[in-house]
Motif scaffolding. Structure first.
Motif, PDB file in Angstrom:
ATOM      1  N   UNK A   1      -3.338  -1.361   4.970  1.00 25.33           N
ATOM      2  CA  UNK A   1      -4.513  -2.208   4.819  1.00 25.33           C
ATOM      3  C   UNK A   1      -5.122  -2.655   6.119  1.00 25.33           C
ATOM      4  N   UNK A   2      -5.304  -3.952   6.221  1.00 26.75           N
ATOM      5  CA  UNK A   2      -6.112  -4.496   7.283  1.00 26.75           C
ATOM      6  C   UNK A   2      -5.293  -4.908   8.485  1.00 26.75           C
TER       7      UNK A   2
ATOM      8  N   UNK B   1      -7.469   7.800  -1.334  1.00 31.04           N
ATOM      9  CA  UNK B   1      -7.348   6.624  -0.463  1.00 31.04           C
ATOM     10  C   UNK B   1      -6.441   6.974   0.711  1.00 31.04           C
ATOM     11  N   UNK B   2      -6.533   6.181   1.766  1.00 30.19           N
ATOM     12  CA  UNK B   2      -5.806   6.533   2.984  1.00 30.19           C
ATOM     13  C   UNK B   2      -4.368   6.034   2.990  1.00 30.19           C
TER      14      UNK B   2
ATOM     15  N   UNK C   1       0.820  -1.206   0.000  1.00 28.13           N
ATOM     16  CA  UNK C   1       0.000   0.000   0.000  1.00 28.13           C
ATOM     17  C   UNK C   1       0.858   1.261   0.000  1.00 28.13           C
TER      18      UNK C   1
ATOM     19  N   UNK D   1      -3.073   3.495   4.184  1.00 25.50           N
ATOM     20  CA  UNK D   1      -2.612   2.852   5.411  1.00 25.50           C
ATOM     21  C   UNK D   1      -2.174   1.444   5.055  1.00 25.50           C
TER      22      UNK D   1
END
Lengths: 282, 282
Positions: free
Chosen positions: A120-121, A115-116, A81, A118
């Motif tokens: 991800x999850x 989009x951020x 990301x 970051x």
């Protein structure tokens, strides 16, 4: 995740890398789906937790080494990301399949927001409600495996029934682990067939009961692996049990499916559709 | 699959569809990864088993209905392999994210072969060695949960140890289900600490033992959910057990990690790296 049979596939002499700043599970699951479209065998290497520039450079070295060793461009599925990390890895000599940027850019345009970026999850997952529900569901499914407990059945999302070895346990665990579904399971056994009734704890929960059946030939095969030559595994007994179980499910108006040629993922997806759990809001 | 906390996210007032001729699990897992890059809440609908033209047209109707209802283009993540089905769905009024074709075409070029355009992983899965290994591993992990059995430990791929509620059971089940890893797990309990020794079945398998530890505060929280106010759940007792378990693992030279802020996916991925199971040939 599963795959089609590989015996006959020729080797591609080419390495596939799954590169991620998290677990790499998304990159790998997705990459498999794409690769199964080709009748070739690939060497596959997961490079998870690539979350520093140093690790990104190390990943590049591994990708380039594979190129040198095989003489073919490695294929790189990545879910990096952070753009600085992605920038490093993309300079490797592999063929890059960037799962995030390929789809994030058109989405940014469509949604009119940035989009951020970051990671991800992988952050704070364990604090989320959804994660806690999954762990709770796993505990519930284990405690209610094989008719072990009648407690708290009112909180179950689904109750699976079927003859022994029809696929109930792996399915309940998959539903719990993947979707946070609280799934109990009860075996249908010769005692139940003689009484001609469902196990006594179940009738009041009929609306959430779902049945699994299975071809007697397949059942006999599976049972013979566990108890070779037993009456339990004999084709004759399997025919009897499956027939009785199906009669009972029909009589009781219980929905059921045949697990014979279905994976636990396919069985689970079908059950989710039946219990109307295929719409979610995140 | 898990997600970052959602409480604060504004609603996008937009529906996301996951369309697949199989279970849709790949489309959904992947779509989640992409969507978590945006701080928005989406309504998400899975449309699995879209494997006929009729079902494809039905999917188009659902997508178009969402457009009409919300006034925003739905987002469609699809893994439709058959081009005739994909052709129908792509005519809907959604924004199409075609996971297969986007990557299959460049791969066809790179590999110099055509893709098979079969329905991905959904055929014959249950006959594959890999699938059988997964089911066998699930059975193994269940039979060897919580130190229930010392039988066949020599065939285990990994043996997890740790105090009660440190995350061993969900991790062993995940390793089995996702990767076909045969994982046993043994609790480390006060009896073991008093004897100052690992459970007696384990020392001969030390090379495949992996430990989980956890912050005492978090452990106390988890145990209090199960047995509120018990000595077992008290912070003091949790501190004692965690400290003793870590001392024992250090003394015995057992690799371990802290599960405190890690998801079962992250713990499993780390263990796979440790047991060198991150290279596979398909």
């Amino acid at each position: 995740m599963s795959d089609t049979p590989q015996q006959a596939r020729p080797a591609a002499n080419r390495t596939v890398f799954f590169v991620s700043d998290g677990t790499g599970i998304t990159a790998e699951t997705f990459g498999h789906s794409v690769l199964t479209q080709f009748d070739l065998k690939f060497k596959q290497i997961r490079l998870p937790f690539i979350d520093t520039l140093e690790k990104a450079h190390e990943a590049v070295r591994k990708i380039n080494d594979a190129y040198t060793a095989e003489g073919n461009r490695p294929i790189v599925f990545s879910t990096l990301v952070k753009t600085d990390l992605a920038g490093v890895v993309f300079k490797s000599r592999g063929l890059h399949m960037d799962l995030i940027q390929t789809f994030v850019s058109p989405l940014e345009q469509e949604l009119g927001v940035k989009s951020t970026h970051t990671i991800g999850r992988s952050h704070n997952i364990t604090d989320s409600e959804e994660y806690k529900n999954r762990i709770e569901a796993i505990n519930f499914s284990l405690a209610h495996d094989d008719g072990q407990s009648n407690k708290n059945l009112s909180t179950a999302d689904v109750i699976l029934v079927g003859v022994s070895r029809s696929g109930k346990t792996p399915t309940t665990l998959y539903l719990a682990m993947q979707y946070g579904i609280k799934a109990a399971n009860y075996p249908l056994i010769p005692d139940d067939f003689e009484r001609g009734k469902l196990p006594s704890a179940l009738p009041e929960f009929k609306s959430k009961i779902f049945g699994l059946s299975i071809a007697p030939e397949r059942l006999s095969e599976i049972r013979n692996e566990r108890r070779p030559g037993s009456k339990y595994a004999s084709l004759e007994n399997c025919r009897y049990e499956v027939n009785e179980a199906e009669l009972m499910m029909k009589r009781e108006g219980i929905r059921w499916l045949s697990s014979t040629a279905k994976s636990i993922e396919e069985i689970s997806t079908t059950i989710l559709q039946e219990i109307k759990s295929d719409v979610r809001i995140y």
